[in-house]
Write a protein that holds these residues in place. Structure first.
Motif, PDB file in Angstrom:
ATOM      1  N   TYR A 149       0.870  -1.166   0.000  1.00  0.00           N
ATOM      2  CA  TYR A 149       0.000   0.000   0.000  1.00  0.00           C
ATOM      3  C   TYR A 149       0.907   1.215   0.000  1.00  0.00           C
ATOM      4  O   TYR A 149       1.942   1.227   0.662  1.00  0.00           O
ATOM      5  CB  TYR A 149      -0.889   0.017   1.238  1.00  0.00           C
ATOM      6  CG  TYR A 149      -1.893  -1.099   1.280  1.00  0.00           C
ATOM      7  CD1 TYR A 149      -2.864  -1.220   0.282  1.00  0.00           C
ATOM      8  CD2 TYR A 149      -1.883  -2.035   2.306  1.00  0.00           C
ATOM      9  CE1 TYR A 149      -3.786  -2.245   0.309  1.00  0.00           C
ATOM     10  CE2 TYR A 149      -2.802  -3.069   2.334  1.00  0.00           C
ATOM     11  CZ  TYR A 149      -3.751  -3.168   1.334  1.00  0.00           C
ATOM     12  OH  TYR A 149      -4.654  -4.189   1.354  1.00  0.00           O
ATOM     13  N   SER A 150       0.519   2.254  -0.743  1.00  0.00           N
ATOM     14  CA  SER A 150       1.343   3.455  -0.813  1.00  0.00           C
ATOM     15  C   SER A 150       1.470   4.061   0.585  1.00  0.00           C
ATOM     16  O   SER A 150       0.501   4.144   1.331  1.00  0.00           O
ATOM     17  CB  SER A 150       0.701   4.456  -1.768  1.00  0.00           C
ATOM     18  OG  SER A 150       1.645   5.439  -2.077  1.00  0.00           O
ATOM     19  N   GLY A 199       5.390   2.671  -3.218  1.00  0.00           N
ATOM     20  CA  GLY A 199       4.504   1.512  -3.305  1.00  0.00           C
ATOM     21  C   GLY A 199       5.229   0.195  -3.497  1.00  0.00           C
ATOM     22  O   GLY A 199       4.598  -0.837  -3.666  1.00  0.00           O
TER      23      GLY A 199
END
Length: 172
Positions: free
Chosen positions: A13-14, A65
């Motif tokens: 997840y960023s 990411g």
């Protein structure tokens, strides 16, 4: 050990890259998996920003990411990485992780061999590249593991410690 470690790219997840790295390092330690998962890297590069007329060096993620993991691919190591909080999967076709080639690893600058340094703490050095090129400073600390050196540079009339790559300075 006959199997070879390879670098794999893990999608996260960023904004979770550093959390994934920390979580994975903890799991590796708790499960004694150091022989299988040997390195975890969030590639960063220094960027100079000018805010309020002042230069400020900040570290930016090179691949937001993504986290790079050097590991021996086994069912167990795959499972551990895949199920680390924040990980969305390995990069590769379908569900099959594909290791980076040696050329890709070199191009990304993830794995370098420690350069020989001919300077020591308290030596006078000149910055040879980057935004502080030609500044003169004194070596405060050398960290071969991180391939970084901290140099005290006179900037705007006061001594300022800056972190540089080992290769960005030379002894005077």
């Amino acid at each position: 050990m006959s199997e070879e470690t390879k670098w794999y790219v893990v999608h996260t997840y960023s904004g979770y890259e550093n959390k994934v790295k920390a979580n994975l390092e903890k799991i590796v330690e708790n499960r004694s998996m150091q022989d299988y998962i040997v390195d975890i890297v969030v590639p960063m590069e220094e960027q100079i920003e000018i805010k309020d007329g002042k230069k400020k060096a900040t570290l930016k993620k090179v691949f937001p990411g993504y986290v790079l993991v050097k590991m021996i691919m086994s069912d167990e190591s795959w499972y551990i990485v895949r199920n680390t909080r924040g990980v969305t999967g390995f990069v590769g076709p379908g569900s099959k992780p594909v290791p980076l080639s040696d050329d890709e690893v070199k191009a990304m600058g993830v794995e370098e061999f420690a350069p020989e340094v001919d300077y020591e703490v308290n030596d006078n050095v000149r910055v040879t590249s980057g935004p502080l090129e030609n500044f003169i400073g004194i070596v405060e600390e050398i960290n071969l593991e991180k391939k970084k050196v901290r140099v005290s540079v006179s900037m705007f009339g006061r001594e300022t410690p800056v972190e540089l790559e080992l290769t960005q300075i030379q002894k005077i």
